[in-house]
Design a protein around this motif. Structure first.
Motif, PDB file in Angstrom:
ATOM      1  N   UNK A 303      27.715  36.695  42.539  1.00 26.13           N
ATOM      2  CA  UNK A 303      27.924  37.247  41.131  1.00 26.13           C
ATOM      3  C   UNK A 303      28.808  38.397  41.052  1.00 26.13           C
ATOM      4  N   UNK A 304      28.484  39.315  42.047  1.00 27.94           N
ATOM      5  CA  UNK A 304      29.486  40.656  41.910  1.00 27.94           C
ATOM      6  C   UNK A 304      30.849  40.168  42.405  1.00 27.94           C
ATOM      7  N   UNK A 305      31.130  39.404  43.093  1.00 32.88           N
ATOM      8  CA  UNK A 305      32.832  38.794  43.308  1.00 32.88           C
ATOM      9  C   UNK A 305      33.227  38.268  42.091  1.00 32.88           C
ATOM     10  N   UNK A 306      32.362  37.138  41.542  1.00 34.18           N
ATOM     11  CA  UNK A 306      32.820  36.550  40.171  1.00 34.18           C
ATOM     12  C   UNK A 306      33.241  37.456  39.121  1.00 34.18           C
ATOM     13  N   UNK A 307      32.523  38.632  39.155  1.00 32.43           N
ATOM     14  CA  UNK A 307      32.778  39.497  37.920  1.00 32.43           C
ATOM     15  C   UNK A 307      34.077  40.390  38.413  1.00 32.43           C
ATOM     16  N   UNK A 308      34.276  40.595  39.543  1.00 31.24           N
ATOM     17  CA  UNK A 308      35.675  40.840  39.671  1.00 31.24           C
ATOM     18  C   UNK A 308      36.748  40.324  39.552  1.00 31.24           C
ATOM     19  N   UNK A 309      36.500  38.881  39.744  1.00 27.19           N
ATOM     20  CA  UNK A 309      37.626  37.836  39.518  1.00 27.19           C
ATOM     21  C   UNK A 309      37.860  37.738  37.950  1.00 27.19           C
TER      22      UNK A 309
END
Length: 386
Positions: A303-309
């Motif tokens: 979820x953290x990486x998807x938020x950055x993307x």
């Protein structure tokens, strides 16, 4: 001297025999009565015969015989058409526009139907690169003469389907899709959905379309968009590795030493190429990101990486909007603002891809069968040719 009857010749691209001269196809419309469609390489001859007999052409290219017009009969039309080297045929089906509109009225959402006329075989050939299909429809468009069809368009989702009478059959229809906007891929694309046969009843046809075809189409679009983003990230990553290796070695790939200005020029070239490719991510990633549910996946920490993307895509969308609508954006500024978004996707792109691949749309609930089912066929026109 022209022959009085149409001559069968082989079309340049179609694989089956088609009329080379001119013909008129008569059918029946619930609202307009007798309607006519001109076909053949010399279709203007058919237009002349229809006009001389009081038919009027609408914006879709369909000819109508006005109810308060001349007392023209089909026999009169046949005699006139013969003088213009045109044959007349009656269809056993009702007008395809009526069938398509009855179908779209039963589909959920905001669907509309429009008629397409492909009088000249070359117009039909223009469809081939755009039909996104791996089944019977794609083969039919390439090998059978299809003088007319209907487009079914979902105004909200942007989906466009091609609806035709099934060649060689008296009742059924075929439906398949055009390539989604922004994605290339015609007949034979491994991601393309398979067209389906629709029965000659509007209720059952709508149930088949919503219960079978549209879910398969949405899943195919999802897979195609995911594959497009994967390919783009792979290309950018490859160029990025080449650019890094060149800067580190101080030499081109052929071992030639870099000139003093080469590193800066190479960097600008790489960033420009990367930005153009990254626009595919900007176009297709938002819809895919919306479907990702990392909390219910094997990798909840994604979820953290998807938020950055998602933030990176938003930044890129803002930049695109300024370039398109806000006026001139200097190249140096565009490169400086684009690279952080691209770099984020190079870093976390694999995380996105594994989430996207398990987030395909689910099958929709089927529509109830309409009762009573309305047939998509109707009686033949009152006046028939021989």
């Amino acid at each position: 001297m022209f022959p009085r009857e149409p001559v069968l010749t082989k079309s340049r691209s179609l694989q089956t025999w088609s009329m080379a001269e001119a013909q008129i196809i008569l059918t029946h419309s619930r609202e307009s009565g007798i309607v006519a469609i001109a076909s053949g390489e010399q279709y203007p001859w058919a237009h002349t015969a229809l006009a001389e007999n009081g038919f009027q052409r609408d914006d879709d290219g369909v000819w109508h015989l006005p109810a308060d017009g001349t007392k023209t009969t089909v026999v009169d039309l046949i005699r006139c058409a013969k003088r213009h080297r045109t044959s007349v045929h009656t269809s056993s089906r009702r007008f395809i526009g009526d069938a398509a509109r009855d179908l779209t009225r039963l589909l959920p959402g905001q669907w509309r139907a429009s008629v397409e006329i492909y009088s000249h075989p070359a117009w039909q050939e223009d469809l081939v690169p755009w039909i996104w299909d791996s089944g019977e429809l794609g083969r039919a468009v390439q090998s059978e003469r299809i003088p007319y069809a209907a487009l079914l368009t979902d105004a909200v989702q942007g989906t466009t389907l091609l609806f035709i009478e099934r060649p060689g059959r008296q009742l059924n229809y075929l439906v398949g899709a055009f390539s989604p906007e922004g994605l290339e891929g015609g007949y034979g694309d491994p991601h393309a959905p398979r067209s389906i046969v629709l029965p000659p009843f509007a209720g059952r046809a709508a149930q088949a379309l919503t219960g079978r075809y549209l879910p398969a189409y949405e899943q195919a679009v999802h897979a195609r968009q995911t594959a497009a983003i994967a390919a783009v990230l792979g290309d950018i990553r490859c160029e990025h590795d080449t650019w890094q290796a060149m800067n580190a070695s101080g030499r081109y790939s052929d071992a030639t030493p870099l000139s003093a200005a080469a590193p800066g020029a190479a960097t600008e070239l790489f960033l420009d190429h990367a930005w153009r490719r990254f626009l595919t991510v900007v176009d297709h990633a938002p819809a895919l990101l919306d479907r990702c549910r990392p909390a219910s996946s094997p990798w909840p920490d994604d979820a953290v990486a998807l938020s950055r993307l998602a933030d990176a895509v938003t930044d890129a969308e803002t930049l695109v909007d300024e370039i398109v609508h806000g006026g001139f954006v200097p190249e140096q500024e565009r490169r400086a603002r684009a690279w952080p978004a691209i770099e984020t996707w190079l870093t976390d792109g694999e995380t996105f891809l594994r989430q996207a691949r398990i987030s395909a749309p689910h099958r929709r609930p089927a529509l109830p069968v309409a009762a009573p089912a309305r047939p998509l066929t109707a009686a033949r026109p009152a006046h028939r040719g021989p």
